[in-house]
Design an enzyme around this catalytic site. Structure first.
Site, short mmCIF file in Angstrom:
data_model
loop_
_atom_site.label_atom_id
_atom_site.label_comp_id
_atom_site.label_asym_id
_atom_site.label_seq_id
_atom_site.Cartn_x
_atom_site.Cartn_y
_atom_site.Cartn_z
N ASP A 92 0.83 -1.20 0.00
CA ASP A 92 0.00 0.00 0.00
C ASP A 92 0.87 1.26 0.00
O ASP A 92 1.88 1.33 0.72
CB ASP A 92 -0.87 -0.03 1.27
CG ASP A 92 -1.92 1.05 1.31
OD1 ASP A 92 -2.78 1.06 0.43
OD2 ASP A 92 -1.87 1.90 2.22
N GLU B 71 14.40 -15.55 0.03
CA GLU B 71 14.80 -16.61 0.97
C GLU B 71 13.73 -17.68 1.09
O GLU B 71 13.91 -18.67 1.76
CB GLU B 71 15.02 -16.01 2.37
CG GLU B 71 16.30 -15.26 2.51
CD GLU B 71 16.34 -14.56 3.86
OE1 GLU B 71 15.53 -14.89 4.75
OE2 GLU B 71 17.18 -13.66 4.01
C1 GLC Z 1 -4.24 3.11 -0.59
C2 GLC Z 1 -5.47 2.26 -0.43
C3 GLC Z 1 -6.60 3.14 0.00
C4 GLC Z 1 -6.25 3.78 1.32
C5 GLC Z 1 -4.91 4.51 1.23
C6 GLC Z 1 -4.38 4.82 2.59
O1 GLC Z 1 -4.35 4.02 -1.61
O2 GLC Z 1 -5.73 1.57 -1.62
O3 GLC Z 1 -7.81 2.44 0.11
O4 GLC Z 1 -7.24 4.69 1.70
O5 GLC Z 1 -3.94 3.71 0.62
O6 GLC Z 1 -3.92 3.65 3.21
#
Ligand code: GLC
Length: 575
Positions: free
Chosen positions: A225, A274
């Site tokens: 993310d 790993e």
């Molecule tokens: C990413 C996720 C989104 C979230 C953001 C903050 O873009 O896909 O849903 O709100 O990160 O974590």
């Protein structure tokens, strides 16, 4: 341990390095948004037991892997992207035993599991952050986040001019334990999502350990993310008088796509390498269970100004895939599509990573609704538009995507042709950005409405206890039950297309397409053993027959040596 390869110098072309190839090269990966997929315990909220129960459906759909959005312990300020404990499951989704059972069942079915990793920020309820606040100024734990004194005579102004992606300042002022106003902390998203300070060794150590935890659990990879956000420019400089919303995604910002992030992913890659073989307790089982042979992957969610910069994330010693948001953002227009396909393939070729294709996810208006509206409205659309037109284009867009070389992502419900729910009343909305003025996002609830499994019944088969966001009338007609076995249904189109990709590996293989001459508004290209013809115009166009029709997104009739390609239609031909 496999060898750690140095990053290539820029721009060299050539074949994919051998270690860059694997199952993910042409995989179809299905995104499950756990709270909206299937509810196993009838509390109105989807959960891991629900996902587990529906794995046979995903197997039958034909996908290779399942990516699950976060299910970790979280106060749910941003639907789980605010993680309080990276090693436990939120009770609303189940337990670690449920996760273990899900991973095992998936593997038994030959499906791989990718989990979401959220390293840019934690929840403000994460133990480190809670203690950092409670211990007050001078707490060593504050160094793991970005705490700064404010500007102005009394520190009443934020430390710099950065704005949150969800709107409003990217800083929130704290209150010291004695009740007086204190320092500010940085949050690029909601105030409940404080950004980690990745310069701090404890942060890096912690995430290496979290990676191992889930790799030991048997997962096949991580979707990372906000992979472009972890490192901030030294000194956290002001942006200046720019309009941040305009710059986002078009420019390198002091808080996004900083070159320093790549060192982090190199160190993660070493860890993944790993784990060349998946070993369950006791090693490969004698009961004929399915065990993957290596191939744990990292997938970057990296919003960068150009696909060339996205390619930096998938150099041979970094991640394996990165989402192609430029493709997602492209209008239904032949010339635009051809441009983005070429640029994407060209950008990935030098690094040997597969190009990926995606049309929808949990952060954007579903593509059926984007294509139902005029182009240029962005990816957060509030109007339903022309639904028939949107669905026709969406089906054609899917067949185009699945004919391209590389890996494709499918977001739950798009195989049912679901539209976005654009008329959710304000009082049921949950997206934190909806409540903060002028954020980049805001209308993401519309693509997160629980999906329909059955024609009737409580929440159309989602679960026995209703649904956390209201489902619209008529949802049941779009259900899995209504579409299964129904000739011409969108679900059967997806099943046939994915099956054809499996049966004819040439469709997803390689790293280029051969463009053939086409009238304006059409795309015609060859793939090994195939031709794909796409009409993006709103009128039928006659073209020469290209072989035998394998699949088409709307009914077609060949007429001797010619075919009338209907408006907004894609046809696959075997040659
Ligand atoms: C990413 C996720 C989104 C979230 C953001 C903050 O873009 O896909 O849903 O709100 O990160 O974590």
């Amino acid at each position: 341990m496999t060898q750690h390869l140095a990053a290539p110098s820029t721009g060299t072309s050539g074949d994919a390095p051998a270690h860059q190839t694997g199952w993910w090269q042409d995989a179809v990966i299905y995104q499950v948004y756990p709270r909206s997929f299937a509810d196993g315990n009838g509390d109105g909220m989807g959960d891991l037991a629900g996902v587990r129960g529906r794995l046979p459906y995903l197997k039958d759909l034909g996908v290779d892997a399942v990516w699950l959005s976060p299910f970790y312990a979280s106060p749910q300020a941003d639907a789980g992207y605010d993680v309080a404990d990276y090693r436990t499951i939120d009770p609303m989704f189940g337990t670690l035993l449920d996760a273990d059972a899900l991973i095992r069942d998936a593997h038994d079915l030959g499906l791989r599991i990718i989990v979401d990793l959220v390293p840019n920020h934690s929840s403000d309820r994460h133990e480190w952050f809670r203690r950092a606040l409670a211990e007050g100024p001078g707490s060593a734990l504050r160094e793991r986040y970005h705490f700064r004194p404010g500007k102005g005579a009394d520190g009443e102004l934020p430390p710099n001019d950065w704005e949150s992606i969800f709107g409003g300042p990217a800083w929130t002022r704290t209150t010291d334990p004695d009740g007086t106003p204190g320092d500010w902390y940085l949050h690029l998203f909601a105030p409940e999502q404080p950004d980690f300070n990745w310069e701090h060794p404890a942060v890096a150590d912690e995430f290496r350990s979290i990676l191992r935890f889930w790799l030991d659990m048997g997962v096949d990879g991580f979707r990372v993310d906000v992979a472009h956000g972890l490192v901030k420019a030294a000194g956290l400089p002001d942006l200046g008088s720019h309009d941040q919303l305009k710059l986002l995604g078009n420019d390198v910002m002091p808080f996004f796509d900083q070159d320093g992030v790549h060192e982090i992913y190199r160190s993660w890659r070493i860890i993944l390498d790993e784990y060349p073989e998946k070993k369950g307790p006791g090693g490969p089982s004698s009961e004929g269970r399915w065990w993957a042979t290596g191939g744990r992957i990292l997938v970057a969610e990296a919003w960068t100004p150009t696909v060339e910069r996205t390619a930096n994330y998938v150099r041979p010693d970094e991640m394996h895939q990165a989402f192609n948001f430029q493709y997602l953002s492209t209008a239904w227009d032949a010339a635009e599509l051809r441009k983005v396909i070429d640029t994407s393939l060209d950008a990935m070729r030098p690094v040997g990573a597969p190009t990926t294709w995606v049309l929808s996810n949990h952060d954007v208006t579903r593509h059926t609704t984007r294509f139902a509206n005029p182009p240029g409205l962005g990816t957060q659309i509030r109007t339903a538009g022309d639904r028939d037109l949107g669905l026709r284009r969406a089906r054609a867009a899917t067949l185009l995507m699945l004919a391209l070389p590389g890996s494709a992502y499918v977001y739950q419900g798009e195989e049912l042709g679901l539209p976005d729910v654009t008329d959710l009343p304000d009082e049921v909305r949950q997206d934190p950005s909806f409540f903060r003025a002028e954020g980049q996002d805001g209308f993401r609830d519309g693509c997160r409405v629980p999906i329909p499994w059955t024609r009737d019944g409580s929440s159309y088969g989602f679960g026995d206890g209703g649904s956390w966001l209201p489902q619209p009338e008529g949802w049941g007609e779009l259900s899995v039950q209504a579409q299964t076995g129904e000739e011409g249904s969108t679900l059967e189109l997806y099943r046939s297309a994915i099956a054809a990709r499996r049966a004819h590996p040439g469709l997803g293989a390689g790293a280029s397409v051969e463009w053939l001459g086409a009238p304006e508004g059409l795309l015609i290209f060859a793939r090994p053993g195939f031709v794909c013809t796409v009409n993006t115009t709103g009128r039928p166009v006659r073209i020469p027959v290209r072989g035998n029709v394998l699949l088409s997104s709307s009914p077609v009739v060949t007429d001797g040596a010619e075919i009338e390609l209907p408006a907004d239609t894609t046809v696959w031909w075997t040659v």
